[in-house]
Design an enzyme around this catalytic site. Structure first.
Site, PDB file in Angstrom:
ATOM      1  N   ASP A   1      26.075  10.831   9.536  1.00  8.86           N
ATOM      2  CA  ASP A   1      25.031   9.896   9.943  1.00  8.86           C
ATOM      3  C   ASP A   1      23.788  10.714  10.272  1.00  8.86           C
ATOM      4  O   ASP A   1      23.508  11.028  11.424  1.00  8.86           O
ATOM      5  CB  ASP A   1      25.476   9.069  11.149  1.00  8.86           C
ATOM      6  CG  ASP A   1      24.543   7.885  11.387  1.00  8.86           C
ATOM      7  OD1 ASP A   1      24.772   7.150  12.359  1.00  8.86           O
ATOM      8  OD2 ASP A   1      23.585   7.702  10.600  1.00  8.86           O
ATOM      9  N   ALA A   2      23.081  11.080   9.207  1.00 12.11           N
ATOM     10  CA  ALA A   2      21.951  11.982   9.311  1.00 12.11           C
ATOM     11  C   ALA A   2      20.615  11.243   9.161  1.00 12.11           C
ATOM     12  O   ALA A   2      19.574  11.746   9.555  1.00 12.11           O
ATOM     13  CB  ALA A   2      22.076  13.067   8.236  1.00 12.11           C
ATOM     14  N   LYS A   3      20.691  10.075   8.539  1.00 14.18           N
ATOM     15  CA  LYS A   3      19.491   9.263   8.305  1.00 14.18           C
ATOM     16  C   LYS A   3      18.372  10.144   7.743  1.00 14.18           C
ATOM     17  O   LYS A   3      17.245  10.156   8.248  1.00 14.18           O
ATOM     18  CB  LYS A   3      19.059   8.554   9.592  1.00 14.18           C
ATOM     19  CG  LYS A   3      20.128   7.562  10.084  1.00 14.18           C
ATOM     20  CD  LYS A   3      19.637   6.732  11.260  1.00 14.18           C
ATOM     21  CE  LYS A   3      20.632   5.659  11.662  1.00 14.18           C
ATOM     22  NZ  LYS A   3      21.792   6.151  12.409  1.00 14.18           N
ATOM     23  N   ARG A   4      18.730  10.872   6.702  1.00 16.79           N
ATOM     24  CA  ARG A   4      17.783  11.790   6.086  1.00 16.79           C
ATOM     25  C   ARG A   4      16.956  11.096   5.008  1.00 16.79           C
ATOM     26  O   ARG A   4      17.269  10.002   4.565  1.00 16.79           O
ATOM     27  CB  ARG A   4      18.514  12.973   5.459  1.00 16.79           C
ATOM     28  CG  ARG A   4      19.204  13.890   6.461  1.00 16.79           C
ATOM     29  CD  ARG A   4      18.192  14.617   7.310  1.00 16.79           C
ATOM     30  NE  ARG A   4      18.807  15.687   8.088  1.00 16.79           N
ATOM     31  CZ  ARG A   4      19.190  15.579   9.359  1.00 16.79           C
ATOM     32  NH1 ARG A   4      19.028  14.440   9.995  1.00 16.79           N
ATOM     33  NH2 ARG A   4      19.729  16.611   9.985  1.00 16.79           N
TER      34      ARG A   4
ATOM     35  N   THR B   1      24.082   8.804   5.495  1.00 13.61           N
ATOM     36  CA  THR B   1      23.140   7.698   5.697  1.00 13.61           C
ATOM     37  C   THR B   1      21.737   8.184   5.340  1.00 13.61           C
ATOM     38  O   THR B   1      21.394   9.347   5.583  1.00 13.61           O
ATOM     39  CB  THR B   1      23.149   7.187   7.156  1.00 13.61           C
ATOM     40  OG1 THR B   1      22.914   8.283   8.049  1.00 13.61           O
ATOM     41  CG2 THR B   1      24.497   6.556   7.504  1.00 13.61           C
TER      42      THR B   1
END
Lengths: 273, 273
Positions: B92-95, B119
């Site tokens: 869950d890095a939301k990169r 993510t």
């Protein structure tokens, strides 16, 4: 010191609108540095020494440092330690999450590492900015209109009459107009013209020149205020691939930075006539 | 193995729609673990041991690991090593960045660490997804409608008749309909109902239950397909703050996970009647 004050002072004192992007890929570090304990840290140290006379500050894209695992972490710390205190530092992390989680990013990048500022994704809204804004002397650069081709997927979508990027800007300014600036790609000259006219006191971080092929002249001509920095990375830091030693490396890279700084200033001066 | 296949198999084999969020904050690790060389790694190891019987997979929010610097990096690696091979793992890095830079994130999270999926922020468009999609057996969860209050800032803005989150979903599906799923907050039941009806084969990662106070029953009732995982973190991993030792800790945390898994299954079964 409040970032806006530091920023204006840096622009004045350094006489530079150039920010050097330390997007350091270990595979592109010259041969003579490959045997160092931490080639990325060494490379950055030389680049900063060579270029600090010509820069307003430095931007580190965190992806490059994450890729280098422990040595990347260490390189962030050692690099920040050699950047002159009066210059601005930007963590190009493009982070954004729910508030509790974003607070941790703020602790890491702003408190622990000590970056002055950080780039932030707007999609999840205010929570993605607030923890960073809570830090007194820190600053947030929100992605508004980016330089990549994917900007065309969503950023120009119309909300009523306005494109999404503009709605993002207006909304973000309502959160905090003293601690939020925007990332605007150099190639979007029409929009740069508009945002600098509508928000004459709002700083801009402008990537997309150099290897990304924006036209510097068109970009500079589109700006209606001077609270901006132009990021250049590859055209400066990788300008000396065949350098055999530190002296040679610094001479070439320093010259590339000086040239970039001067080119920007020359174009700004031509505008005034 | 193609992720979609692994995902369906995992749902079947584990009989669980629960993903445990390893959002491990070192300050919340029980006393008895504080003296470990790497408290986060130890904590995670115990949580996985205690809960793997009841989970479909694990999600690590990278912010927590970045905060722990070198020990965080090490904890990511050791944690992934103890997660059962047939369960799914989510970074869950939301990169999200330009293509060349996103490629580095893909190298770090998917190649180096070996997460199954990641993510991703949609704002910068396709470039933020493509490098991840290039990896044969990997998967991308694009943020569509998030659980936090900031979702109201932009995600419901109307593009013509459609809200932005829906436009994001449609666009992303056009990039790749086999390797892209979406993050949809548990509290957005009306929209969950719509997306699971319109895209009956598209996996969803659903956070926002537990400490974030979504209603599990309303959420489950809104879903028109079963290709989803519900993420729960704090209500499970921090359920044993006063545990004095590993045995006690695992008993309590394991029970919390079992309860969560069973609750979800019970609600799914009630729907069928």
């Amino acid at each position: 010191m409040h970032f806006l004050k530091k920023f204006k002072q840096a622009l004045r004192e350094t006489n530079s609108h150039l920010v050097v992007g330390l997007d350091t890929d270990i595979t592109k570090v010259p041969q003579f540095l490959q045997t160092a304990v931490n080639p990325i840290a060494e490379f950055n140290s030389l680049v900063v020494e060579a270029t600090k006379e010509f820069t307003c500050g430095y931007k580190l894209n965190v992806a490059f440092y994450e890729r280098a695992l422990e040595r990347g972490l260490s390189a962030i710390q050692s690099t920040l330690a050699v950047i002159p205190q009066n210059q601005i530092t930007i963590a190009d992390a493009k982070r954004g999450d729910i508030e509790n989680t974003t607070e941790l990013y703020a602790q890491t990048f702003l408190d622990e590492f000590g970056f002055d500022s950080i780039t932030v994704q707007p999609y999840m809204g205010q929570d993605s900015a607030r923890p960073f804004l809570r830090r007194k002397n820190k600053y947030v650069w929100i992605l508004a209109l980016t330089s990549n081709y994917g900007a065309n997927d969503f950023q120009f979508l119309k909300i009523g009459k306005q494109p999404l990027w503009e709605v993002v800007v207006e909304k973000a300014v309502s959160w905090n107009d003293q601690k939020i600036g925007f990332v605007m790609g150099a190639n979007h000259t029409r929009e740069l013209e508009k945002i600098t006219k509508n928000l004459p006191e709002t700083p801009l971080l402008i990537p997309g020149i150099g290897a990304q092929k924006g036209s510097l002249e068109k970009t500079i001509n589109s700006l209606n205020h001077s609270l901006f920095v132009i990021n250049q990375s590859r055209s400066i830091i990788y300008s000396a691939p065949k350098a055999q030693n530190a002296v040679e490396f610094k001479a070439i890279v320093g010259e590339a930075a000086q040239k970039a700084r001067d080119e920007i200033n020359k174009l700004i001066d031509s505008k005034k006539k």
